[in-house]
Write a protein that holds these residues in place. Structure first.
Motif, PDB file in Angstrom:
ATOM      1  N   LEU A  52      28.665  -7.596  37.755  1.00 48.80           N
ATOM      2  CA  LEU A  52      28.524  -8.704  37.103  1.00 48.80           C
ATOM      3  C   LEU A  52      28.568  -8.972  35.515  1.00 48.80           C
ATOM      4  O   LEU A  52      28.980 -10.283  35.137  1.00 48.80           O
ATOM      5  N   SER A  53      29.510  -7.961  34.906  1.00 47.63           N
ATOM      6  CA  SER A  53      30.166  -8.031  33.585  1.00 47.63           C
ATOM      7  C   SER A  53      31.453  -7.332  33.752  1.00 47.63           C
ATOM      8  O   SER A  53      31.742  -6.319  34.556  1.00 47.63           O
ATOM      9  N   GLU A  54      32.163  -7.647  32.817  1.00 48.51           N
ATOM     10  CA  GLU A  54      33.636  -7.046  32.865  1.00 48.51           C
ATOM     11  C   GLU A  54      33.580  -5.660  32.170  1.00 48.51           C
ATOM     12  O   GLU A  54      34.128  -4.675  32.759  1.00 48.51           O
TER      13      GLU A  54
ATOM     14  N   VAL B 202      36.912 -16.489  47.724  1.00 46.93           N
ATOM     15  CA  VAL B 202      38.128 -17.696  47.695  1.00 46.93           C
ATOM     16  C   VAL B 202      39.324 -17.129  46.750  1.00 46.93           C
ATOM     17  O   VAL B 202      40.300 -17.288  47.112  1.00 46.93           O
ATOM     18  N   VAL B 203      38.550 -16.811  45.738  1.00 53.98           N
ATOM     19  CA  VAL B 203      39.908 -16.290  44.688  1.00 53.98           C
ATOM     20  C   VAL B 203      40.576 -15.037  45.188  1.00 53.98           C
ATOM     21  O   VAL B 203      41.862 -15.167  45.143  1.00 53.98           O
ATOM     22  N   SER B 204      39.979 -14.252  46.060  1.00 53.80           N
ATOM     23  CA  SER B 204      40.623 -13.142  46.528  1.00 53.80           C
ATOM     24  C   SER B 204      41.646 -13.612  47.630  1.00 53.80           C
ATOM     25  O   SER B 204      42.788 -13.182  47.637  1.00 53.80           O
ATOM     26  N   LEU B 205      41.339 -14.807  48.281  1.00 56.57           N
ATOM     27  CA  LEU B 205      42.304 -15.300  49.203  1.00 56.57           C
ATOM     28  C   LEU B 205      43.254 -16.030  48.564  1.00 56.57           C
ATOM     29  O   LEU B 205      44.501 -16.000  48.886  1.00 56.57           O
ATOM     30  N   LEU B 206      42.989 -16.946  47.604  1.00 60.10           N
ATOM     31  CA  LEU B 206      44.173 -17.728  46.935  1.00 60.10           C
ATOM     32  C   LEU B 206      45.005 -16.908  46.102  1.00 60.10           C
ATOM     33  O   LEU B 206      46.419 -17.220  46.086  1.00 60.10           O
ATOM     34  N   TRP B 207      44.623 -15.747  45.736  1.00 62.70           N
ATOM     35  CA  TRP B 207      45.151 -14.657  44.760  1.00 62.70           C
ATOM     36  C   TRP B 207      46.317 -14.059  45.778  1.00 62.70           C
ATOM     37  O   TRP B 207      47.749 -13.824  45.344  1.00 62.70           O
ATOM     38  N   ALA B 208      46.004 -13.821  46.970  1.00 65.52           N
ATOM     39  CA  ALA B 208      46.990 -13.109  48.116  1.00 65.52           C
ATOM     40  C   ALA B 208      47.838 -13.899  48.421  1.00 65.52           C
ATOM     41  O   ALA B 208      49.091 -13.696  48.756  1.00 65.52           O
ATOM     42  N   VAL B 209      47.564 -15.422  48.484  1.00 64.34           N
ATOM     43  CA  VAL B 209      48.673 -16.357  48.864  1.00 64.34           C
ATOM     44  C   VAL B 209      49.426 -17.078  47.942  1.00 64.34           C
ATOM     45  O   VAL B 209      50.531 -17.293  48.393  1.00 64.34           O
ATOM     46  N   LEU B 210      48.715 -17.193  46.872  1.00 65.46           N
ATOM     47  CA  LEU B 210      49.609 -17.926  45.759  1.00 65.46           C
ATOM     48  C   LEU B 210      50.089 -17.196  44.646  1.00 65.46           C
ATOM     49  O   LEU B 210      50.693 -17.523  43.477  1.00 65.46           O
TER      50      LEU B 210
ATOM     51  N   VAL C  29      39.559  -9.816  39.926  1.00 66.91           N
ATOM     52  CA  VAL C  29      38.855 -10.934  40.531  1.00 66.91           C
ATOM     53  C   VAL C  29      37.646 -11.336  39.734  1.00 66.91           C
ATOM     54  O   VAL C  29      37.151 -12.701  39.267  1.00 66.91           O
ATOM     55  N   GLY C  30      36.864 -10.002  39.389  1.00 66.42           N
ATOM     56  CA  GLY C  30      35.696 -10.364  38.348  1.00 66.42           C
ATOM     57  C   GLY C  30      35.896 -10.959  37.097  1.00 66.42           C
ATOM     58  O   GLY C  30      35.179 -11.592  36.653  1.00 66.42           O
ATOM     59  N   ARG C  31      37.140 -10.685  36.522  1.00 67.38           N
ATOM     60  CA  ARG C  31      37.644 -11.311  35.332  1.00 67.38           C
ATOM     61  C   ARG C  31      37.900 -12.900  35.435  1.00 67.38           C
ATOM     62  O   ARG C  31      37.363 -13.670  34.301  1.00 67.38           O
ATOM     63  N   VAL C  32      38.251 -13.291  36.680  1.00 66.51           N
ATOM     64  CA  VAL C  32      38.198 -14.858  36.761  1.00 66.51           C
ATOM     65  C   VAL C  32      36.874 -15.115  36.816  1.00 66.51           C
ATOM     66  O   VAL C  32      36.761 -16.175  36.131  1.00 66.51           O
ATOM     67  N   LEU C  33      36.086 -14.661  37.393  1.00 67.53           N
ATOM     68  CA  LEU C  33      34.594 -15.218  37.598  1.00 67.53           C
ATOM     69  C   LEU C  33      34.078 -15.319  36.327  1.00 67.53           C
ATOM     70  O   LEU C  33      33.361 -16.258  35.878  1.00 67.53           O
ATOM     71  N   ALA C  34      34.076 -14.033  35.489  1.00 67.91           N
ATOM     72  CA  ALA C  34      33.507 -14.015  34.255  1.00 67.91           C
ATOM     73  C   ALA C  34      34.042 -15.154  33.130  1.00 67.91           C
ATOM     74  O   ALA C  34      33.081 -15.712  32.397  1.00 67.91           O
ATOM     75  N   ALA C  35      35.296 -15.407  33.245  1.00 70.44           N
ATOM     76  CA  ALA C  35      35.854 -16.342  32.562  1.00 70.44           C
ATOM     77  C   ALA C  35      35.345 -17.741  32.772  1.00 70.44           C
ATOM     78  O   ALA C  35      35.073 -18.486  32.056  1.00 70.44           O
ATOM     79  N   ALA C  36      35.094 -17.977  34.043  1.00 64.12           N
ATOM     80  CA  ALA C  36      34.576 -19.084  34.697  1.00 64.12           C
ATOM     81  C   ALA C  36      33.157 -19.315  34.257  1.00 64.12           C
ATOM     82  O   ALA C  36      32.706 -20.452  33.856  1.00 64.12           O
ATOM     83  N   GLN C  37      32.486 -18.220  34.253  1.00 64.05           N
ATOM     84  CA  GLN C  37      30.977 -18.305  33.967  1.00 64.05           C
ATOM     85  C   GLN C  37      30.853 -18.581  32.524  1.00 64.05           C
ATOM     86  O   GLN C  37      29.899 -19.485  32.047  1.00 64.05           O
ATOM     87  N   ARG C  38      31.582 -18.137  31.567  1.00 57.83           N
ATOM     88  CA  ARG C  38      31.673 -18.422  30.092  1.00 57.83           C
ATOM     89  C   ARG C  38      31.735 -20.010  29.913  1.00 57.83           C
ATOM     90  O   ARG C  38      31.243 -20.647  28.845  1.00 57.83           O
TER      91      ARG C  38
END
Ligand SMILES: NC(=O)c1ccc[n+]([C@@H]2O[C@H](COP(=O)([O-])OP(=O)(O)OC[C@H]3O[C@@H](n4cnc5c(N)ncnc54)[C@H](OP(=O)(O)O)[C@@H]3O)[C@@H](O)[C@H]2O)c1
Length: 300
Positions: free
Chosen positions: A100-102, A180-188, A283-292
């Motif tokens: 839950l933290s970077e 969802v982030v892991s899926l979009l990461w894989a495709v885009l 993926v966690g870094r993306v979520l942590a940035a969003a949470q901030r």
């Protein structure tokens, strides 16, 4: 000559351990469910007995008895135990999010790296055969400019077995966001930035930018209610749109694939996997940035 099965230990004795991890660990070729650890010794004994595994109260003894560890506990419980397991040389089947933290994610990823253990994070969508076939198909073509993904879940309904304290606290951003982030990461492509905003309850909206130019939008919630439950994802580009398949509910098939790939890597000394702990950290870094950003908006 066939090699002996890899001995796996299961951390956690709750609903997800009982319906997914334990039965799949016990029935996957090349793997043995050897040990169970849980904070409730009675629950650990009961779960272990169903699979002729050994229940443990002492974590050190549990780790000594296994080659790999699978986790079915909340993320803040998983991270320190997984870090300790990696330092003890145990291979890791991690749940999402890995932390839950970077800082905690960094520590776990470094422990796995330094001790050369194999790891796989169970980003369910990435292990579903239909989704893999779609990913292989669309990534062979390329030229995609954007994507849209929405996952409306109902885990925060009072009646859901997934209505657990950490989900109530962290919401869909940390629960469905990783999938969802892991899926979009894989495709885009790798996510280079995120802009986040919140809707009612635990609704989270993300705008993602991907390396090389594509962008995507995400909506996730676990408060949608039964009638609105659903998953939808598609990508678009000059050649048109392509819909991702709807993921089936049964976790057994993708979990067996994740465990099989982890065991293959563990046996061959490979530590890299497209969904390994390093990817879990990204993926966690993306979520942590969003949470901030959500926290900053809420504080205004
Ligand atoms: N990949 C997927 O599709 C998927 C689907 C579902 C869940 N998951 C993941 O699986 C994990 C667990 O899921 P869940 O939240 O639904 O939990 P759960 O299945 O209800 O189980 C929680 C387990 O953690 C234990 N626990 C809770 N707090 C603890 C603590 N402080 N110390 C030690 N043990 C503790 C509980 O023990 P008690 O029984 O004693 O309370 C229980 O055994 C999460 O990471 C979640 O993301 C993934």
């Amino acid at each position: 000559m066939t090699s002996p099965p890899l001995r796996f230990g299961l951390v956690g004795t709750g609903y997800w351990a009982r319906i997914a991890h334990a039965p799949v660990l016990a029935s996957t070729e090349g793997i043995e469910l050897a040990a169970v650890w849980g904070r409730n010794p009675r629950a650990a004994a009961e779960l272990a007995a169903g699979y002729h595994a050994t229940p443990h109260e002492d974590l050190a003894a549990f780790l000594d008895a296994v080659d790999g560890v699978a986790f079915a506990v909340p993320p803040d419980v998983q991270t320190p135990i997984a870090t300790r397991a990696a330092r003890a040389g145990k291979h890791l089947l991690l749940e999402k999010p890995i932390a839950l933290s970077e800082a905690d994610a960094d520590e776990l990823a470094e422990a796995a790296e330094q001790n050369r253990v194999a790891s796989v994070v169970f980003f369910t969508l990435r292990f579903q055969p239909q989704m893999r076939a779609w990913l292989a198909d669309v990534t062979a073509g390329g030229g995609w400019r954007g994507g849209v993904a929405a996952w409306f879940g109902s885990s925060l309904l009072e009646s859901s077995p997934f209505n657990t304290p950490w989900r109530r606290e962290k919401g869909a951003l940390w629960d469905l966001g990783p999938h969802v982030v892991s899926l979009l990461w894989a495709v885009l492509g790798p996510v280079t930035s995120v802009t986040a905003d919140a809707g009612p309850e635990d609704v989270a909206h993300l705008v993602l930018h991907h390396q090389g130019g594509p962008s995507s939008v995400v909506t996730v919630t676990q408060s949608a209610g039964e009638a609105a439950r659903g998953f939808e994802a598609y990508i678009w580009g000059a050649s048109g749109q392509s819909d991702a398949p709807t993921p089936p509910d049964d976790p057994a098939v993708p979990l067996r694939i994740a465990l099989t790939e982890l065991a293959q890597n563990a046996r061959s000394g490979r530590t890299r996997h497209s969904c390994d702990v390093r990817f879990g950290r990204e993926v966690g870094r993306v979520l942590a940035a969003a949470q901030r950003q959500l926290d900053e908006r809420a504080a205004r």
